[in-house]
Design a protein around this motif. Structure first.
Motif, PDB file in Angstrom:
ATOM      1  N   GLY A 319      22.133-122.730  26.143  1.00  0.00           N
ATOM      2  CA  GLY A 319      22.168-123.810  27.120  1.00  0.00           C
ATOM      3  C   GLY A 319      22.675-123.304  28.453  1.00  0.00           C
ATOM      4  O   GLY A 319      23.504-122.385  28.507  1.00  0.00           O
ATOM      5  N   GLN A 320      22.198-123.897  29.545  1.00  0.00           N
ATOM      6  CA  GLN A 320      22.670-123.543  30.875  1.00  0.00           C
ATOM      7  C   GLN A 320      22.325-124.661  31.842  1.00  0.00           C
ATOM      8  O   GLN A 320      21.302-125.331  31.701  1.00  0.00           O
ATOM      9  N   THR A 321      23.217-124.883  32.808  1.00  0.00           N
ATOM     10  CA  THR A 321      23.014-125.913  33.819  1.00  0.00           C
ATOM     11  C   THR A 321      23.663-125.450  35.113  1.00  0.00           C
ATOM     12  O   THR A 321      24.701-124.780  35.091  1.00  0.00           O
ATOM     13  N   SER A 322      23.048-125.820  36.222  1.00  0.00           N
ATOM     14  CA  SER A 322      23.574-125.456  37.539  1.00  0.00           C
ATOM     15  C   SER A 322      23.450-126.643  38.481  1.00  0.00           C
ATOM     16  O   SER A 322      22.624-127.539  38.272  1.00  0.00           O
ATOM     17  N   ILE A 323      24.294-126.642  39.517  1.00  0.00           N
ATOM     18  CA  ILE A 323      24.142-127.653  40.556  1.00  0.00           C
ATOM     19  C   ILE A 323      22.889-127.385  41.376  1.00  0.00           C
ATOM     20  O   ILE A 323      22.419-128.263  42.098  1.00  0.00           O
ATOM     21  N   ARG A 324      22.346-126.191  41.242  1.00  0.00           N
ATOM     22  CA  ARG A 324      21.110-125.819  41.933  1.00  0.00           C
ATOM     23  C   ARG A 324      19.932-126.009  40.978  1.00  0.00           C
ATOM     24  O   ARG A 324      20.005-125.628  39.817  1.00  0.00           O
ATOM     25  N   GLU A 325      18.876-126.584  41.466  1.00  0.00           N
ATOM     26  CA  GLU A 325      17.732-126.877  40.613  1.00  0.00           C
ATOM     27  C   GLU A 325      17.120-125.596  40.061  1.00  0.00           C
ATOM     28  O   GLU A 325      16.905-124.628  40.785  1.00  0.00           O
ATOM     29  N   GLY A 326      16.880-125.613  38.750  1.00  0.00           N
ATOM     30  CA  GLY A 326      16.231-124.476  38.114  1.00  0.00           C
ATOM     31  C   GLY A 326      17.144-123.356  37.694  1.00  0.00           C
ATOM     32  O   GLY A 326      16.677-122.328  37.202  1.00  0.00           O
ATOM     33  N   CYS A 327      18.464-123.512  37.845  1.00  0.00           N
ATOM     34  CA  CYS A 327      19.438-122.477  37.456  1.00  0.00           C
ATOM     35  C   CYS A 327      19.069-121.103  38.014  1.00  0.00           C
ATOM     36  O   CYS A 327      18.861-120.136  37.261  1.00  0.00           O
ATOM     37  N   PRO A 328      18.974-120.977  39.335  1.00  0.00           N
ATOM     38  CA  PRO A 328      18.591-119.662  39.875  1.00  0.00           C
ATOM     39  C   PRO A 328      19.652-118.595  39.659  1.00  0.00           C
ATOM     40  O   PRO A 328      19.354-117.411  39.771  1.00  0.00           O
ATOM     41  N   GLU A 329      20.904-118.998  39.326  1.00  0.00           N
ATOM     42  CA  GLU A 329      21.949-118.009  39.102  1.00  0.00           C
ATOM     43  C   GLU A 329      21.779-117.248  37.793  1.00  0.00           C
ATOM     44  O   GLU A 329      22.370-116.189  37.596  1.00  0.00           O
ATOM     45  N   SER A 330      20.980-117.810  36.880  1.00  0.00           N
ATOM     46  CA  SER A 330      20.896-117.259  35.526  1.00  0.00           C
ATOM     47  C   SER A 330      19.992-116.037  35.474  1.00  0.00           C
ATOM     48  O   SER A 330      18.988-115.945  36.186  1.00  0.00           O
ATOM     49  N   VAL A 331      20.357-115.112  34.588  1.00  0.00           N
ATOM     50  CA  VAL A 331      19.529-113.935  34.347  1.00  0.00           C
ATOM     51  C   VAL A 331      18.743-114.070  33.042  1.00  0.00           C
ATOM     52  O   VAL A 331      18.065-113.134  32.629  1.00  0.00           O
ATOM     53  N   ALA A 332      18.854-115.229  32.387  1.00  0.00           N
ATOM     54  CA  ALA A 332      18.149-115.437  31.120  1.00  0.00           C
ATOM     55  C   ALA A 332      17.689-116.880  31.043  1.00  0.00           C
ATOM     56  O   ALA A 332      18.219-117.762  31.721  1.00  0.00           O
ATOM     57  N   ARG A 333      16.692-117.126  30.210  1.00  0.00           N
ATOM     58  CA  ARG A 333      16.199-118.466  29.957  1.00  0.00           C
ATOM     59  C   ARG A 333      16.662-118.913  28.571  1.00  0.00           C
ATOM     60  O   ARG A 333      16.985-118.083  27.721  1.00  0.00           O
ATOM     61  N   PRO A 334      16.736-120.232  28.336  1.00  0.00           N
ATOM     62  CA  PRO A 334      17.143-120.706  27.007  1.00  0.00           C
ATOM     63  C   PRO A 334      16.290-120.086  25.913  1.00  0.00           C
ATOM     64  O   PRO A 334      15.062-120.071  25.992  1.00  0.00           O
ATOM     65  N   GLY A 335      16.956-119.559  24.913  1.00  0.00           N
ATOM     66  CA  GLY A 335      16.278-118.896  23.800  1.00  0.00           C
ATOM     67  C   GLY A 335      16.191-117.403  23.934  1.00  0.00           C
ATOM     68  O   GLY A 335      15.936-116.706  22.942  1.00  0.00           O
ATOM     69  N   ASP A 336      16.398-116.875  25.164  1.00  0.00           N
ATOM     70  CA  ASP A 336      16.321-115.431  25.367  1.00  0.00           C
ATOM     71  C   ASP A 336      17.562-114.735  24.831  1.00  0.00           C
ATOM     72  O   ASP A 336      18.668-115.307  24.811  1.00  0.00           O
ATOM     73  N   ALA A 337      17.376-113.490  24.405  1.00  0.00           N
ATOM     74  CA  ALA A 337      18.522-112.663  24.044  1.00  0.00           C
ATOM     75  C   ALA A 337      19.305-112.333  25.304  1.00  0.00           C
ATOM     76  O   ALA A 337      18.737-112.106  26.371  1.00  0.00           O
ATOM     77  N   VAL A 338      20.638-112.302  25.188  1.00  0.00           N
ATOM     78  CA  VAL A 338      21.516-112.064  26.330  1.00  0.00           C
ATOM     79  C   VAL A 338      22.161-110.698  26.176  1.00  0.00           C
ATOM     80  O   VAL A 338      22.765-110.392  25.137  1.00  0.00           O
ATOM     81  N   THR A 339      22.034-109.878  27.213  1.00  0.00           N
ATOM     82  CA  THR A 339      22.665-108.569  27.207  1.00  0.00           C
ATOM     83  C   THR A 339      24.113-108.703  27.666  1.00  0.00           C
ATOM     84  O   THR A 339      24.381-109.269  28.726  1.00  0.00           O
ATOM     85  N   VAL A 340      25.031-108.195  26.867  1.00  0.00           N
ATOM     86  CA  VAL A 340      26.461-108.334  27.158  1.00  0.00           C
ATOM     87  C   VAL A 340      27.089-106.947  27.203  1.00  0.00           C
ATOM     88  O   VAL A 340      26.918-106.145  26.279  1.00  0.00           O
ATOM     89  N   SER A 341      27.816-106.679  28.281  1.00  0.00           N
ATOM     90  CA  SER A 341      28.535-105.407  28.397  1.00  0.00           C
ATOM     91  C   SER A 341      29.832-105.472  27.586  1.00  0.00           C
ATOM     92  O   SER A 341      30.553-106.464  27.653  1.00  0.00           O
TER      93      SER A 341
END
Length: 813
Positions: A319-341
């Motif tokens: 899940g992800q939500t932003s005050i900006r339409e379309g969550c431009p801050e995100s590097v992933a879409r819902p369901g995508d694998a997330v790379t974590v350092s």
């Protein structure tokens, strides 16, 4: 009088207001030459008794004389004195007084002394006047101000000056709107006018806003107002006192948010939806950008993996939500694998299980992003300035991590914000874990249902079929209704529909047991009434076995079933029912009828025998088998339901799948109260090009003729590849019928999906497969048939029995 020892008498120790004090005038020799009425009230001496008397008569004890002389010396040197002392009342009692001594000079140059005093024991209001009152008001931790009747500032204390952030001199004589632009001054002045008008005070009036002292942060204040009246009772102004209750307001706001979150988060038993609800709720109430990353195993409904060493499991963006339409801050879409350092705060939070707060992350963006260039670029592009990371854990297991970021919000996160985030995540975590557990149970239930219901229905060349199944428990997808299409010998097909009492897992499990029993009994080539009789015996035994489990026993007892056998060669259908609704028949002209089948009792009652009926169903006829959930809907009478079904089936010319959907859409117009099963079958016929038969005499010499007849027919059908095996099968079956049966004998070949060879006689003796000994001259016939055929069996008919064997047809070239 007594002078406090060790403290020099000085006026700075006398904060008293002496306006209403008792006063006496004493000359240089110590004689009282003046006496006020207040002095008479304080000490009890009338002026006539006090005048011309030495002042020492007012001393309590003789030893006070030395102290009085010391005060006199001090007054001579300093011109006055003030402090606490004690005097004697006329009735002999002692009075503690606050004294002030001041010098007075007459025109002749002589000095007299004016002594003023108040009873500090009987007049406690002394402490609320004068310089002490000024200190109290000025230094009070409560903000105070006095406004004129036209609501202009005339006085305020230091605390209120700090609250507003505007110097006192810039507020005097001005209205609230001129000094407090960040507050709703119209509402405040309305309160003040009401107080001035009615005289009734207002207590604990709360309002929020910003001031010059805190221009970027909203504060909350609690203020009380009361009117100030003069001695004549006329209003001369209004006073208000206020305190900063921002902490209390924020605590109340957090509690309200948590209550709101309880209703908002967890509206469904879906893991992804619940994670998205957490993100949606937190933006913009708490953060500008929120991400919720869950373990991949959690999204699959499995048990969450525990952290091992420094190895991070696979996370997915849930899940992800932003005050900006379309969550431009995100590097992933819902369901995508997330790379974590492994060095990022995200990883530290997951490994430690503790929330992290980075109020000002300008200097630590690289650390936060784990040196991921894409994340770092996003953080700088959108001005991410404050970060919180909270573990998502429930029931002792870590499910994932939630991240909260501020970019536009002017204030950084605080410890209170972190506590709120942790509480929100904790509540969401329970819902996520419940959804995960439900997903696992739901998957198990669906797997059970899929294993119990037929995966694919095929009527072969006998019927074309279509079906629908709608469980009442749509969330779990399981119920107790079932249907089946079972291929039988001789190109025939069995159509089955059944209904188990109740819904859910128990009903589904019971349905599975009954369905398996029907398959087993169908393989025995029993007639419909015989099959239901055996099924009834089985249900009685199951009911006895489950007598200690009421739900399971109830699901078995009272189940209904309809069993029909359609023969595409004769185009006739034999049916029997056990408490089940009558099927609908649609003939080639489109007329719908409900044949009058004998009504057998529900399974497990064992009260009445089952009877079957035979119907002619020419090719193109339609038969509809269903459960009562289809026709008993919306609390309508069953006859109304049958009428609606009849109207819907009137469109029988439609493709079968379309017709099936239309029947469901037409009849299911309100919420279900029972499971629904629908099976539609359109009949086909096997004509003379697929079936051939010969009547043979009961004579061993006819075996050769039977082989020749069969070979010629196979040649006509182009099945030369199976001639050898068919010749042996025909020879063995006909020989077996001649030796062990009673004539006449009938040989029939059927070609459809497989090649079927049938030999019928009038004997009811059951054939038996056995291994012949080396010394035996016979006994190998059925053994050879079993080895050469795909499957074989015996079916009893009204006139005797029939032995059949199937062979696979050669692949077309």
């Amino acid at each position: 009088m007594a002078i406090p020892k060790g403290i020099a008498p000085t006026e700075t120790h006398v904060p008293f207001d002496m306006a209403d004090a008792a006063s006496a005038l004493i000359d240089a020799t110590g004689i009282i030459i003046g006496w006020t009425p207040a002095a008479e009230r304080l000490l009890g001496y009338p002026a006539a008794d006090a005048m011309k008397q030495p002042a020492r008569m007012l001393l309590v004890a003789p030893e006070d004389a030395a102290q009085a002389e010391a005060i006199g010396s001090w007054c001579q040197a300093h011109g006055g004195w003030g402090g606490l002392g004690r005097l004697r009342h006329r009735d002999g009692r002692r009075i503690e007084v606050g004294l002030r001594v001041g010098a007075m000079r007459n025109p002749g140059g002589d000095t007299s002394w004016l002594v003023s005093g108040i009873d500090v024991g009987s007049v406690p209001a002394w402490a609320l006047s004068g310089s002490l009152l000024q200190a109290f008001l000025t230094r009070s931790p409560i903000g105070m101000a006095v406004l004129s009747p036209d609501l202009r500032y005339v006085w305020m204390n230091d605390t209120l000056e700090r609250y507003g952030g505007l110097p006192r001199e810039q507020r005097m004589g001005r209205r609230m709107a001129e000094c407090l632009p960040g507050l709703d001054t119209e509402a405040l002045e309305a309160q003040l006018r009401q107080v001035l008008k009615t005289g009734r005070p207002v207590i604990d009036y709360e309002y929020r806003g910003w001031t010059i002292a805190h221009p970027h942060r909203e504060h909350a204040y609690s203020t009380s107002f009361f009117r100030l009246d003069n001695a004549e009772g006329r209003p001369v102004g209004v006073c208000y006192m206020g305190i900063d209750v921002t902490d209390r307001w924020r605590a109340r706001e957090r509690l309200a948010l948590l209550n709101e979150a309880s209703a908002y988060i967890g509206s469904t038993l879906d893991v992804m939806r619940t994670a998205q609800e957490l993100a949606d709720f937190a933006v913009p109430r708490l953060a500008d950008f929120v991400t919720v990353d869950l373990l991949d195993s959690v999204l699959r409904g499995e048990e969450p993996l525990e952290p091992t060493g420094d190895t991070l499991p696979v996370f997915r963006r849930a899940g992800q939500t932003s005050i900006r339409e379309g969550c431009p801050e995100s590097v992933a879409r819902p369901g995508d694998a997330v790379t974590v350092s492994p060095t990022s705060p995200f990883a530290c939070c997951f490994f430690s299980g503790e929330a992290l707060l980075d109020p000002v992350m300008d200097s630590s963006i690289s650390a936060w992003s784990g040196d991921d260039p894409a994340r770092t670029a996003k953080a700088r592009e959108f001005g991410m300035r404050s970060l919180m990371v909270a573990p998502i854990g429930a029931r002792g297991a870590l499910l994932g991590v939630a991240s909260f970021v501020r970019s536009r919000h002017p204030e950084p996160f605080e410890e209170d914000d972190l506590l709120l985030a942790e509480e929100l995540v904790a509540r969401a975590a329970l819902n996520i874990d419940n959804a995960r557990r439900y997903s696992r149970e739901h998957a198990a239930a669906l797997a059970l249902q899929r294993s119990l219901l037929p995966h694919a229905l095929s009527g072969g060349q006998a019927v074309e079929v279509a079906s629908r199944y709608l469980p009442t428990d749509a969330r779990n997808g399981v119920g107790g209704d079932w249907f089946d299409v079972i291929p039988l010998s001789g190109a025939r097909v069995a159509l089955v529909v059944g209904d188990v009492v109740g819904h859910g897992i128990n009903a589904a499990a019971t349905m599975g047991r009954l369905r398996t029993a029907v398959h087993t009994l169908a393989d025995m080539d029993l007639t419909p009434e015989e099959l239901l009789a055996h099924l009834d015996d089985l249900v009685i035994r199951l009911t006895e076995e489950e007598s200690g489990q009421e739900e399971v026993a109830a699901a078995v007892l009272g189940a209904t079933c309809l069993y029909a056998i359609y023969d595409p060669v004769t185009q006739r259908c034999t049916m029997a029912r056990a408490g089940h609704p009558t099927p609908a028949i649609v003939d080639a002209s489109g007329e719908v009828s409900f044949p009058a089948l004998p009504a057998g009792p529900p399974l497990g009652l064992g009260s009445l025998p089952f009877e079957s009926a035979e119907l002619a169903l020419p090719a193109g006829s339609l038969i509809a088998l269903y459960t009562d959930g289809l026709i008993v809907t919306c609390n309508q009478d069953i006859d109304v339901g049958l009428g609606r079904l009849s109207n819907a089936l009137g469109q029988a010319a439609l493709p079968l799948e379309e017709l099936c959907s239309m029947v469901i859409d037409t009849l299911m117009t309100c919420p279900q109260t029972d499971d629904v099963a629908l099976l539609l079958a359109r009949t086909r016929a096997l004509g003379t090009g697929h079936v051939v038969s010969w009547d043979l005499p009961c004579d061993p010499a006819v075996v050769a003729s039977a082989r020749s007849l069969a070979m010629r027919q196979l040649a006509e059908w182009g099945l030369e590849e199976v001639m050898t095996t068919t010749e042996l099968i025909v020879s063995e079956l006909v020989t077996n019928a001649i030796r062990h049966g009673i004539g006449p004998i009938r040989l029939r070949l059927i070609r459809h999906d497989v090649l079927i060879c049938e030999v019928a006689d009038t004997s009811s003796t059951s054939p038996r497969l056995r291994h012949a000994r080396t010394t035996d001259e016979g006994g190998r016939g059925l053994f050879l048939v079993a080895q050469l055929s795909r499957r074989w069996g015996t079916r009893y008919t009204e006139g005797g029995k029939l032995i059949w064997a199937e062979q696979d047809l050669p692949e077309p070239t």
